[in-house]
Each structure stands twice: as structure tokens, then as C-alpha cells.
Write a protein that holds these residues in place. Structure first.
Motif, short mmCIF file in Angstrom:
data_model
loop_
_atom_site.label_atom_id
_atom_site.label_comp_id
_atom_site.label_asym_id
_atom_site.label_seq_id
_atom_site.Cartn_x
_atom_site.Cartn_y
_atom_site.Cartn_z
N ILE A 408 1.01 -1.17 0.13
CA ILE A 408 -0.08 0.17 -0.02
C ILE A 408 0.91 1.17 0.04
O ILE A 408 1.94 1.28 0.73
N PRO A 409 0.56 2.45 -0.84
CA PRO A 409 1.43 3.34 -1.17
C PRO A 409 1.59 4.25 0.12
O PRO A 409 0.92 5.40 0.27
N VAL A 410 2.05 3.97 1.20
CA VAL A 410 2.06 4.94 2.54
C VAL A 410 3.73 4.79 2.78
O VAL A 410 4.25 3.78 2.66
N THR A 411 4.15 5.91 3.52
CA THR A 411 5.43 6.00 3.88
C THR A 411 5.86 5.02 5.08
O THR A 411 7.13 4.41 4.66
N SER A 412 4.86 4.40 5.81
CA SER A 412 5.49 3.50 6.73
C SER A 412 5.80 2.24 6.06
O SER A 412 6.35 1.46 6.70
N ASN A 413 5.43 1.95 4.74
CA ASN A 413 5.83 0.77 4.29
C ASN A 413 7.21 0.99 3.63
O ASN A 413 7.68 0.11 2.96
N LYS A 414 7.91 2.13 3.56
CA LYS A 414 9.15 2.53 2.84
C LYS A 414 10.19 2.00 3.87
O LYS A 414 10.18 2.10 5.05
N ASP A 415 11.37 1.58 3.14
CA ASP A 415 12.58 1.25 3.63
C ASP A 415 13.11 2.55 4.50
O ASP A 415 12.85 3.38 3.85
N ASP A 416 13.91 2.30 5.63
CA ASP A 416 14.48 3.50 5.95
C ASP A 416 15.45 4.22 4.97
O ASP A 416 15.71 5.33 5.08
N ASP A 417 15.98 3.29 4.50
CA ASP A 417 17.08 3.86 3.26
C ASP A 417 16.60 4.40 2.10
O ASP A 417 17.50 5.16 1.23
N GLU A 418 15.13 4.28 1.91
CA GLU A 418 14.84 4.80 0.72
C GLU A 418 14.84 6.38 0.83
O GLU A 418 14.77 6.89 2.09
N SER A 419 14.81 7.12 -0.29
CA SER A 419 14.81 8.51 -0.06
C SER A 419 13.47 8.96 0.38
O SER A 419 12.67 8.79 -0.12
N PRO A 420 13.66 9.91 1.29
CA PRO A 420 12.42 10.45 1.99
C PRO A 420 11.70 11.53 1.05
O PRO A 420 10.77 12.12 1.39
N GLY A 421 12.42 12.03 -0.16
CA GLY A 421 11.69 12.91 -0.78
C GLY A 421 12.29 14.23 -0.59
O GLY A 421 13.02 14.45 0.44
N LEU A 422 11.60 15.10 -1.30
CA LEU A 422 12.04 16.55 -1.16
C LEU A 422 11.07 17.57 -0.40
O LEU A 422 9.88 17.27 -0.49
N TYR A 423 11.40 18.15 0.60
CA TYR A 423 10.71 19.03 1.42
C TYR A 423 11.00 20.47 1.17
O TYR A 423 12.11 20.75 1.04
N GLY A 424 10.06 21.34 0.60
CA GLY A 424 10.42 22.53 0.41
C GLY A 424 9.63 23.17 -0.73
O GLY A 424 8.30 22.76 -0.96
N PHE A 425 10.31 23.86 -1.85
CA PHE A 425 9.25 24.60 -2.66
C PHE A 425 10.17 24.31 -4.17
O PHE A 425 11.33 24.47 -4.31
N LEU A 426 9.14 23.75 -4.92
CA LEU A 426 10.01 23.62 -6.45
C LEU A 426 9.05 24.69 -7.02
O LEU A 426 8.00 24.87 -7.38
N HIS A 427 10.21 25.30 -7.84
CA HIS A 427 9.81 26.61 -8.93
C HIS A 427 9.86 26.07 -10.08
O HIS A 427 10.68 25.45 -10.67
N VAL A 428 8.68 25.98 -10.88
CA VAL A 428 8.32 25.36 -12.18
C VAL A 428 8.20 26.55 -13.06
O VAL A 428 7.09 27.05 -12.86
N ILE A 429 8.80 26.63 -14.23
CA ILE A 429 8.27 27.61 -15.47
C ILE A 429 7.82 26.71 -16.46
O ILE A 429 8.74 25.97 -17.16
N VAL A 430 6.57 26.72 -16.76
CA VAL A 430 6.08 25.90 -17.98
C VAL A 430 6.24 26.90 -19.18
O VAL A 430 5.39 28.02 -19.16
#
Length: 779
Positions: A408-430
């Protein structure tokens, strides 16, 4: 340091030597595949051909090109590894290899047909069957084995395997390459190209692993599976849905005793020959979807973030594993609730023979993936059928073995060494898009993943009647542990009869969709990073850069004291001889005039270029401010107001009082809390207090329209709390261990403070100042 660098270079050599050895084996495998091609071609033009030229072309499609690419790569890399020294560079070789992945794309697209053709030819031609069952692969130079026998089917799978292998090697190489090494940016680029390529071909993976045989002897392949939320008898249920070549099966995992083999339980199935998607008119009679209010979802995200921080703290302090397990269990329950309750986009399926089913998805991307996969299969000649109970049991039994999505796609199912992903702001210009066959009204939406599912975060304006839209719009997207960015390109539907707004139904047509990995190393640079996403022949150009949350929340006082942004509020009000800064009054007035019923006002981000233009006009105190405001998109005006408060050199509720606000909101006795919170307001400088009360009344008026604009007091507190309270750089000297820490305790408290005042009966400046009776104790 030098020893570490030496060790890194030594590791690089080890990674490369291993890769070189496997590259030699791969080239030998490709050679073995090519060996029978020449004689087969030679006989194709004789009176007794083994295979036709067309069949040879199909089976051996692109093998020669792939062989040449890898032979050249191997010949260039080999001497570098053999005459190794610390200055050796080979990033350009990997970059070149990655740039030739187009050949692999062609190979992958043809792969299934190549296999089918080889199989048919084997059945009808004994000579070819003998050839394809035993191809001789040369052993490596130093090995004792001179040859091994391999089937053609196994060899045809090797190129698909190879791309995954190269991507893993690039990962390892980057890990052991110093950031200032000339190879570093080249390897990074090669890794980005390879990862994007891999995620684009993931749907076309090995069919051997996904096949199950029907009682009639035909192969039934698993094409796609995943977890979806089904609305069944009025409540949301998590289901595992399996799409086979001829049937869609909806199952749930059975509860089993410990140690017992897990099993699926089939809830229903629809043969694809009987499956139809209801038209909009039909779906109007379907049950309305009850949507969970945003603030409840936001609350839950905060809770999950807080638990995450606790888990990290426990781990850092070598806490008891029982305590960690308990926290993880709690986190799983909360994430599971979020997973069930956040999706709101309906995906309806109808069985010609009567019953309809309704799934809820978080993203239009998933919905179109499922719909397209089903429609692709329906182009084949399919027969309706009914499964006997035994057949159904066999099919459901095979689901466990065949499934490609396990957890099930929840973070508790992730391994500890998996990337925690990015926290912050992504600026995107389309920037723009091209590749459209005819003129249309076009726009794009951007989605990022957060808490295990994707959410739509931004939308460009509609570019009318064009085949080459030029949006050039910039967005700031908040990331909460995100790993991917998706872009969807739509054609706008202006046909009023098709609009079905209440039901969250998106009736605009998806022209193309694509996704890229947000690789932390590649994204975290100061500069913009230009990229292109290709989707069904359409190319969308965009740029992005990432700012981590602690960077984005730094308050930087303005060097100049002339403008209004980044200048103390007391300086601005004194200069303007006003009680509330002009910029605050004008933005509030404009939002109340034409934005108070706008869905998601203050939450949906405005176009960054518009916000920057407004900022410049206010800073220059331009005479055309009012004209510009009346023409500007309302979300940009709301964004300018938020930016003004965010850029104040100190927060509106001041650095000095911040610790006291944090303590006051934590008091449990209502009378003590009321005393403290009112006393704190009194302690604010007059310009800050008057502006705060002015903003408070405005936000309450916005929340009165919640049934229309979907912005509750809680939503508004979530948006403005951190903006009005977050302390300046010098004040927050706390070192944060985790990017998500910053998000939980402090932010929750900041939101609670603002919410307290928003829920409080009206507060007047004069009343407040008059009631200084009880207290004069210093804060």
C-alpha cells in the motif's frame, strides 16, 4: 579528506571494473543473437526461406544498432579502466550512452511483437525452432567456459534488463564521485536521462513474469495492477485492481493467520468485452461523491509529520523498539485514513450486463492511464465469457504471484534507506509545447506526489486556438516528501452541455501526460534547470529549481528603505502616514471585490511572474497600480499579499513575542489562555496590531463564503499562520535534524495561534488598549 577522496576513487574503479565485465558478457549475448541473422537473411531471398525478410526485421529489430553502441562504449571505457589513474574522466562516455537510449525505446516498443513473431515462427518452422532454442554465447575472455547455450527468448530480454543495470551503476558511480570532479555533472545528466527513460518504459516490462494460462490454453497476461479506492455501498474501501488482457478483476487481500500464504479475495470482475465507460449523461445519475474537507486532510498530514519526527527522534536516541513500533502503527493508521479519504476524482466502470462500479482517484493522470490501458486492450477481438468458480479461484490465486505493486503506498511501508523525498518549494516555469496536429485551446496542470499519492498543484492559463502554446508561467509548488513531478496537457472543453462541475468530473481532454523523477542532487542547485517532457508526440518545455524549506523561509531584510517589500512595517506606515500599509489595503480590497468566491483563494498559487510584476509596481509606488490590480488574475493578487507578509524583515507578530505566543497557545485553562493571548496582542507595536486586526477581519469575511470558495478558517490559518509568525533567521537558532521536523511542531503551533484569533469574537483596537487592567507584567 584526501584519504576519503582516495577511497572514493578506489570505489569508482571497483564499480567500473565490475560494470566493464558485465558489459563484455552483454556484448557477447548481442553477438550470439546477431549470429543467425546473416544466414537467415541469405536464405530469405531463396526458394526455400526459413523466415521472410519482414519476420527477420521484426525479430532482430534494432539489435545491430544496440550492439554497435555498446561495442563503441566498451572499447572506449576499457583502456581507461585498465590504465587507471585518479584523473581519469569517463562521464562523457556515460552521457553519450544515455543520449542513445532512443534506440532502446524503439526496441522496447517492438519487444512484444518480436517475441510473438519468434514464437509463431518456432511453431510453424522446425529449422527456426532448433536455431532459437540453442544460441551459443561466448564466455568472457578469462573464463574457463568457452560457450553457454541460451534461448532466443531469454536473449531478447537482455536489452531491457541492461538499462536498469546501467541506471544502478550510474547511481553507484555518482555516490563515489566528488561533487567537484569534472565527471559529476555529466554522470548526473546521464542518470536523469536514464531514470526518466526507465519510468517511461515501466509499463512495457517483461511479459513472461505476468502471464497466467487460461483453461483453454491461451495466455492471459497481467497488464497493470494497483491500489484504488472503491466507493461501495456508500463507504470507501481499498481494493487491489488487476487488469488482464481480457478481464478487469477487483480484489482485496484476505486476512490470513500468521505464517499462512496470503490470498486475494475476488470482489467482482468484468470481461473487457462487456466493459464500457459511462457517458457524462449516464454518470449524472450516479451517487454524489462525498468529499472530505481540505482542512481535515491538512490536519491529518500535520499529525503524520509530527509522528514522523517522533520516530526519527526515538531512533536518534536509540529509543525502545516497542515505542517505535507503536508510533509506526499509529502512523500507518493515519496514512491509511488519508489514502482512503483524499481521492475525489471519479472513475466509473459499467458492465454491459447491468452493474456499475465507482473508483475514486487522486489524480486525472491515473484515471487516464487506467482508461487508456483498457481501451488499448479493447481494440483486439475480445469475446465475452463467464468464469467458473474454479477458473476464478485459479485467476485470483495467480494475482498474488503476478502482482507488480506489492505494498500500500504509504510512507510507513518504505524502507529506512529509501529517499525521503524533497521538502520545500519547487519553482517550475512551464514555457511552451509543440507537436499538436491541429489548433486547440490548451493548458497544462502540474502534479506532485505527497503522502503516497499525487495531487494537482498548479494550472497554466488556457492558450486559445494554437498548435504552439507559449505559456511562460512560473509556479511555486510546495513539496511534502515528493519524488516525482507530472505534467498533463489538456484541451479545454467549452461545450456547456458536457460540464459536470459538482462531481469533480474533469471533462477536458488529456492531450498528453508525462512524469520525471525529482532527483535531489539534480534539482538542488541555485540555477534554473531546463527540461523537456515528451508525451504522445507532444513536447512540453519547462524549467525548474528547488529551494529547501529552511532556505525558503529565511526572512531577508531589504537593503533599500524606499520600497515596501522587506521593509519594516513601522517604516512603511510612517512614510505613508497610514495605519495599515497601502499594499495590504489594496490587495484586500481587490480580493473582497472579485476573489472572495474564488475556489481555493489564498491556497492556489498565482503565476510567479505576475506576482513579481505587482511587487515591482508597489515597490516603485507606481501611479498605475490600481489599473494593474483590476486587470490582474486574482490568485496573483492574493499571492502578492502573502509574499508581502513573508518578506517582512521580522514577522508581523514579532520575533520578541514569538516564544510567548508558543507558550500561550499551549495553555490548557481557557481563561488563562484568553488573558495571555489578548495581553500578547496589546504588547504588539501599533502598526503591527492594527494591520493584524485588519487582516483578521478580512480572513473571517473570506471564510464566511466557505460553501463557495472552500476556504475554512482552518484552511486560512494553515496558509497564513507560518507567514505571520515564523521567526526571523537570527531568532530560530534551533538546528533541525529533519526537513520534515520544521513542518510539524512549530508550524502546528503557528497555525493554532492564528486559528485562535480567527475563531475569537471580534477584537477592536480601542477595546483592547482600554483593557490593560489585569496585567502589566512584562512578557
Amino acid at each position: 579528506g584526501e584519504r576519503d577522496a582516495g577511497k572514493g576513487l578506489e570505489m569508482r574503479k571497483l564499480v567500473l571494473s565490475g560494470f566493464l565485465a558485465s558489459e563484455e558478457i552483454y556484448i557477447n549475448q548481442l553477438e550470439a543473437l546477431l549470429l543467425p541473422m546473416k544466414p537467415l537473411k541469405a536464405t530469405a531471398t531463396t526458394s526455400q526461406p526459413v523466415l521472410t525478410l519482414q519476420q527477420i526485421e521484426t525479430i532482430f529489430y534494432k539489435i545491430q544498432d544496440i550492439y554497435e553502441i555498446h561495442k563503441e562504449f566498451y572499447d572506449s571505457l576499457c583502456p581507461k579502466v585498465q590504465q587507471w589513474d585518479s584523473n581519469v574522466t569517463m562521464g562523457h562516455l556515460f552521457q553519450k550512452l544515455a543520449s542513445q537510449l532512443g534506440v532502446y525505446k524503439a526496441f522496447v516498443d517492438n519487444y512484444k511483437i518480436a517475441l510473438e513473431t519468434a514464437e509463431k515462427c518456432s511453431q510453424s518452422n522446425y529449422q527456426f525452432q532448433k536455431i532459437s532454442e540453442e544460441l551459443k554465447v561466448k564466455g568472457p575472455k578469462d573464463s574457463k567456459e568457452s560457450h553457454t547455450s541460451v534461448t532466443m527468448e531469454a536473449l531478447l530480454y537482455k536489452p531491457i534488463d541492461r538499462v536498469t543495470r546501467s541506471t544502478l551503476v550510474l547511481h553507484d558511480l555518482l555516490k563515489h564521485t566528488p561533487a567537484d570532479h569534472p565527471d559529476y555533472p555529466l554522470l548526473q545528466d546521464a542518470l536523469r536521462i536514464s531514470q526518466n527513460f526507465l519510468s517511461s518504459i515501466n509499463e512495457d516490462i517483461d511479459p513472461r513474469r505476468t502471464a497466467v494460462t487460461t483453461p483453454k490454453g491461451e495466455t492471459r497476461q497481467l497488464i497493470k495492477d494497483g491500489f484504488l479506492v472503491e466507493l461501495s455501498e456508500g463507504s470507501r474501501k481499498l481494493r487491489h485492481v488487476f487488469l488482464f488482457t481480457d478481464v478487469l478483476l477487483c480484489a482485496k487481500l484476505k486476512k490470513t493467520a500468521v505464517g499462512k500464504h496470503q490470498q486475494y479475495d475476488c470482489k467482482w470482475y468484468v470481461p473487457l468485452a462487456d466493459l464500457v465507460f459511462p457517458s457524462l449523461e449516464e454518470s449524472e445519475h450516479c451517487p454524489q461523491v462525498h468529499v472530505i474537507p481540505d482542512h481535515e486532510l491538512e490536519d491529518m498530514k500535520m499529525k503524520i509529520s509530527a509522528i514522523k519526527s517522533e520516530v526519527q527522534k526515538e531512533k536518534a536516541n536509540k529509543g525502545q523498539s516497542r515505542a517505535i513500533e507503536r508510533l509506526k502503527k499509529k502512523m500507518f493508521e493515519n496514512e491509511f485514513w488519508l489514502l482512503l479519504n483524499s481521492p475525489a476524482i471519479p472513475f466509473r466502470i459499467h458492465n454491459r450486463n447491468g452493474k456499475s462500479y465507482l473508483f475514486l482517484l487522486s489524480s486525472d493522470y491515473e484515471r487516464s492511464e487506467w482508461r487508456e490501458a483498457i481501451q488499448r486492450l479493447q481494440k483486439k477481438d475480445l469475446q465475452a465469457f463467464v468464469l467458473s468458480s474454479v477458473e476464478l479461484q485459479v485467476l485470483t490465486g495467480s494475482c498474488f504471484k503476478l502482482r507488480t505493486v506489492h505494498n500500500i503506498p504509504v510512507t510507513s511501508n518504505k524502507d529506512d534507506d529509501e529517499s525521503p523525498g524533497l521538502y520545500g518549494f519547487l519553482h517550475v516555469i512551464v514555457h511552451s509545447a509543440k507537436g499538436f496536429k491541429q489548433s486547440a485551446n490548451l493548458y497544462c496542470t502540474l502534479e506532485v506526489d505527497s503522502f503516497g499519492y499525487f495531487v494537482s498543484k498548479a494550472k497554466t492559463r488556457v492558450f486559445r486556438d494554437t498548435t504552439e502554446p507559449q505559456w511562460n508561467e512560473e509556479f511555486e509548488i510546495e513539496l511534502e516528501g515528493s519524488q516525482s513531478l507530472r505534467i498533463l496537457c489538456y484541451e479545454k472543453c467549452y461545450d456547456k452541455t458536457k460540464l459536470n462541475k459538482d462531481n469533480n468530473e474533469i471533462v477536458d481532454k488529456i492531450m498528453g501526460k508525462g512524469q520525471i523523477q525529482l532527483d535531489p542532487q539534480a534539482v538542488q542547485t541555485k540555477n534554473w534547470h531546463m527540461d523537456v517532457i515528451e508525451m504522445n508526440g507532444i513536447k512540453v518545455e519547462f524549467s525548474m529549481k528547488f529551494t529547501s524549506r529552511d532556505m525558503s523561509l529565511k526572512r531577508t531584510p531589504s537593503k533599500k528603505q524606499t520600497g515596501v517589500f522587506g521593509v519594516k512595517i513601522s517604516v512603511v506606515t510612517k512614510r505613508e502616514r497610514s495605519k495599515v500599509p497601502y499594499i495590504v489595503r489594496q490587495c484586500v480590497e481587490e480580493v473582497e471585490k472579485r476573489g472572495i468566491e474564488e475556489v481555493g483563494i489564498y491556497r492556489i498559487s498565482g503565476v510567479a511572474t505576475d506576482i513579481q510584476a505587482l511587487k515591482a509596481v508597489f515597490d516603485a509606488n507606481n501611479k498605475d497600480i490600481l489599473v494593474m490590480l483590476s486587470d490582474m488574475d486574482i490568485n496573483a493578487i492574493a499571492g502578492t499579499l502573502k509574499l508581502y507578509f513573508r518578506e517582512l524583515p521580522e514577522p508581523l507578530l514579532t520575533d520578541r513575542l514569538y516564544p510567548a505566543f508558543m507558550e500561550g497557545i499551549a495553555l490548557s485553562d481557557p481563561a488563562a489562555k484568553e488573558n495571555c493571548m489578548m495581553h500578547l496582542l496589546r504588547s504588539l507595536p501599533d502598526p503591527n496590531l492594527i494591520t493584524f486586526l485588519f487582516l483578521l477581519e478580512h480572513l473571517k469575511r473570506v471564510a464566511e463564503k466557505e460553501p463557495i470558495n472552500k476556504m475554512s478558517l482552518h484552511n486560512l490559518a494553515t496558509v497564513f499562520g507560518p507567514t505571520l509568525l515564523r521567526p526571523s533567521e537570527g531568532e530560530s537558532k534551533v538546528h533541525l535534524t529533519l526537513a520534515s521536523d520544521i513542518w510539524s511542531h512549530d508550524v502546528m503551533a503557528q497555525v493554532q495561534v492564528l486559528l485562535y484569533y480567527l475563531q475569537h469574537p471580534p477584537i477592536s483596537f480601542t477595546e483592547l488598549k482600554r483593557n490593560t487592567l489585569y496585567f502589566s507584567t512584562d512578557v
